[in-house]
Structure formats: C-alpha cells, structure tokens
Design an enzyme around this catalytic site. Structure first.
Site, PDB file in Angstrom:
ATOM      1  N   LYS A   1       0.832  -1.214   0.000  1.00 40.36           N
ATOM      2  CA  LYS A   1       0.000   0.000   0.000  1.00 40.36           C
ATOM      3  C   LYS A   1       0.871   1.272   0.000  1.00 40.36           C
ATOM      4  O   LYS A   1       2.064   1.219   0.300  1.00 40.36           O
ATOM      5  CB  LYS A   1      -0.938  -0.047   1.213  1.00 40.36           C
TER       6      LYS A   1
ATOM      7  N   TYR B   1     -12.492  -3.185  -3.822  1.00 38.81           N
ATOM      8  CA  TYR B   1     -13.109  -3.073  -2.499  1.00 38.81           C
ATOM      9  C   TYR B   1     -14.638  -3.045  -2.558  1.00 38.81           C
ATOM     10  O   TYR B   1     -15.285  -2.519  -1.638  1.00 38.81           O
ATOM     11  CB  TYR B   1     -12.569  -1.830  -1.789  1.00 38.81           C
TER      12      TYR B   1
ATOM     13  N   ASN C   1      -2.419  -0.076   6.690  1.00 37.11           N
ATOM     14  CA  ASN C   1      -1.961  -1.361   7.246  1.00 37.11           C
ATOM     15  C   ASN C   1      -1.036  -2.145   6.303  1.00 37.11           C
ATOM     16  O   ASN C   1      -1.024  -3.368   6.299  1.00 37.11           O
ATOM     17  CB  ASN C   1      -3.145  -2.197   7.736  1.00 37.11           C
TER      18      ASN C   1
ATOM     19  N   HIS D   1      -2.087  -5.501   1.122  1.00 36.67           N
ATOM     20  CA  HIS D   1      -3.349  -6.154   0.772  1.00 36.67           C
ATOM     21  C   HIS D   1      -3.028  -7.546   0.258  1.00 36.67           C
ATOM     22  O   HIS D   1      -2.021  -7.731  -0.428  1.00 36.67           O
ATOM     23  CB  HIS D   1      -4.064  -5.365  -0.338  1.00 36.67           C
TER      24      HIS D   1
ATOM     25  N   GLU E   1      -9.119 -10.272  -8.544  1.00 31.92           N
ATOM     26  CA  GLU E   1      -8.225  -9.135  -8.301  1.00 31.92           C
ATOM     27  C   GLU E   1      -7.064  -9.114  -9.302  1.00 31.92           C
ATOM     28  O   GLU E   1      -6.651  -8.039  -9.750  1.00 31.92           O
ATOM     29  CB  GLU E   1      -7.723  -9.181  -6.849  1.00 31.92           C
TER      30      GLU E   1
HETATM   31  P1  IDP Z   1      -8.083  -7.245   4.896  1.00 33.73           P
HETATM   32  O1  IDP Z   1      -7.257  -6.187   4.194  1.00 33.73           O
HETATM   33  O2  IDP Z   1      -7.331  -7.861   6.053  1.00 33.73           O
HETATM   34  O3  IDP Z   1      -8.642  -8.268   3.942  1.00 33.73           O
HETATM   35  P2  IDP Z   1     -10.754  -6.097   5.023  1.00 33.73           P
HETATM   36  O4  IDP Z   1     -11.743  -6.337   6.114  1.00 33.73           O
HETATM   37  O5  IDP Z   1     -11.017  -6.738   3.690  1.00 33.73           O
HETATM   38  O6  IDP Z   1      -9.308  -6.495   5.581  1.00 33.73           O
HETATM   39  O7  IDP Z   1     -10.670  -4.515   4.830  1.00 33.73           O
HETATM   40  C1  IDP Z   1     -10.014  -3.960   3.723  1.00 33.73           C
HETATM   41  C2  IDP Z   1      -9.162  -2.802   4.200  1.00 33.73           C
HETATM   42  O8  IDP Z   1     -10.004  -1.769   4.659  1.00 33.73           O
HETATM   43  C3  IDP Z   1      -8.254  -3.132   5.376  1.00 33.73           C
HETATM   44  O9  IDP Z   1      -7.027  -3.663   4.969  1.00 33.73           O
HETATM   45  C4  IDP Z   1      -8.102  -1.791   6.063  1.00 33.73           C
HETATM   46  O10 IDP Z   1      -7.062  -1.019   5.477  1.00 33.73           O
HETATM   47  C5  IDP Z   1      -9.406  -1.117   5.771  1.00 33.73           C
HETATM   48  N1  IDP Z   1     -10.353  -1.226   6.896  1.00 33.73           N
HETATM   49  C6  IDP Z   1     -11.023  -2.324   7.281  1.00 33.73           C
HETATM   50  N2  IDP Z   1     -11.822  -2.075   8.335  1.00 33.73           N
HETATM   51  C7  IDP Z   1     -11.644  -0.763   8.615  1.00 33.73           C
HETATM   52  C8  IDP Z   1     -12.187   0.116   9.612  1.00 33.73           C
HETATM   53  O11 IDP Z   1     -13.012  -0.265  10.446  1.00 33.73           O
HETATM   54  N3  IDP Z   1     -11.745   1.412   9.584  1.00 33.73           N
HETATM   55  C9  IDP Z   1     -10.818   1.857   8.671  1.00 33.73           C
HETATM   56  N4  IDP Z   1     -10.295   1.063   7.719  1.00 33.73           N
HETATM   57  C10 IDP Z   1     -10.697  -0.227   7.693  1.00 33.73           C
HETATM   58 MG    MG Z   2     -10.096  -8.122   2.477  1.00 33.17          MG
END
Ligand code: IDP
Ligand code: MG
Length: 134
Positions: free
Chosen positions: A10, A50, A113, A116, A127
């Site tokens: 990212k 997304y 974070n 991805h 994807e």
């Molecule tokens: P993942 O990346 O571990 O698969 P997902 O639930 O698919 O997690 O969420 C996609 C991305 O959205 C996450 O990597 C994170 O950056 C962001 N995200 C998920 N939940 C939240 C939230 O509650 N607040 C802000 N960002 C979030």
């Molecule tokens: Mg995800």
C-alpha cells in the site's frame, strides 16, 4: 495445491521505503514473484477491488487512501499461496497483528496497514484480472 494470489504493497509502505523488506518476506518462505509492477491504482480499480466494503463508513477513506500514491502490485504463486500470504500479512488491524507478521512489524493503524492480499482463490482470480487484466 499451487495457487496464485494478488498482493499489493500500500502507498504508505511504498513511501516509507519498505518494498524490499516486504517482498523479502514472501520470497523467504519460497513464494514466487510472478508479476510485479509499481503504479497508481485508478478509482475504478479501487472500487472493483473493495466492492465488498461499499457503503461502510470507512469505504470512501479506503478508496482515497489506496489511490493516493504509488503501490506495488504483485502476483505471487506457490503451494497454498492465498492462505500463506494472509498468514504472513497478519491480522487486519496492526495493533492485533502478531509480531513477526508484516502488519505486526511495520504497521500501526488500521487504515495504513501496509499490505493487501486476496482472501480466497476466487478473490485472487478477480483481483489479478482487475490489476493485470486477463
Ligand atoms: P483485509 O485487508 O485484512 O482483507 P478487510 O476487512 O477486507 O481487511 O478490509 C479492507 C481494508 O479496509 C483493510 O485492509 C483496512 O485497510 C481497511 N479497513 C477495514 N476495516 C476498517 C475500519 O473499520 N476502519 C478503517 N479502515 C478499515
Ligand atoms: Mg479483504
């Protein structure tokens, strides 16, 4: 079973100079880098990637963030590549990600974070098509 998965470093991690260390984590376990490209995610690609999160409170911020600067797009392959990459990434929230995982070692906040990774072989196929075409 040999699988392909889509993985993306990212924008904040690219800006912080973490590309080599993150790719190294995947190479360390023996995953193969099949494709790799530095580039910007278009709003259309972000929305497609997304789609499952559309309508959630963090969705707009997420699309804005992932399109905010260059990312590294990768296809990784190897035995069980999809769950192996998820394991190496760690929990979604870096605060909960175990030390030794990419998010646990390099991340601090849920929005930035670090990486991805596709969550299933079906997501991976979808994807890879979004980011590399067919
Ligand atoms: P993942 O990346 O571990 O698969 P997902 O639930 O698919 O997690 O969420 C996609 C991305 O959205 C996450 O990597 C994170 O950056 C962001 N995200 C998920 N939940 C939240 C939230 O509650 N607040 C802000 N960002 C979030
Ligand atoms: Mg995800």
């Amino acid at each position: 079973m040999d699988q392909k998965t889509y993985c993306m470093i990212k924008p904040d991690a690219v800006a912080r100079g973490l590309i080599g260390r993150i790719v190294g984590r995947f190479e360390d376990v023996g995953l193969i880098v099949e494709r790799m490209e530095l580039g910007v995610v278009t709003p259309e690609q972000a929305a497609a990637n997304y789609a499952e999160h559309e309508g959630k409170p963090f969705y707009n911020g997420l699309v804005e963030y992932i399109t905010s600067g260059p990312v590294v797009k990768m296809v990784l392959s190897g035995p069980d590549a999809v769950p192996v990459v998820r394991k190496l990434m760690g929990a979604t929230n870096p605060k909960e990600a175990a030390p030794g995982t990419i998010r646990g070692d390099y991340g601090l906040t849920l929005d930035a974070n670090i990486v991805h990774g596709s969550d299933s072989p079906e997501s991976a196929e979808r994807e890879i098509a979004i980011f590399f075409g067919q």
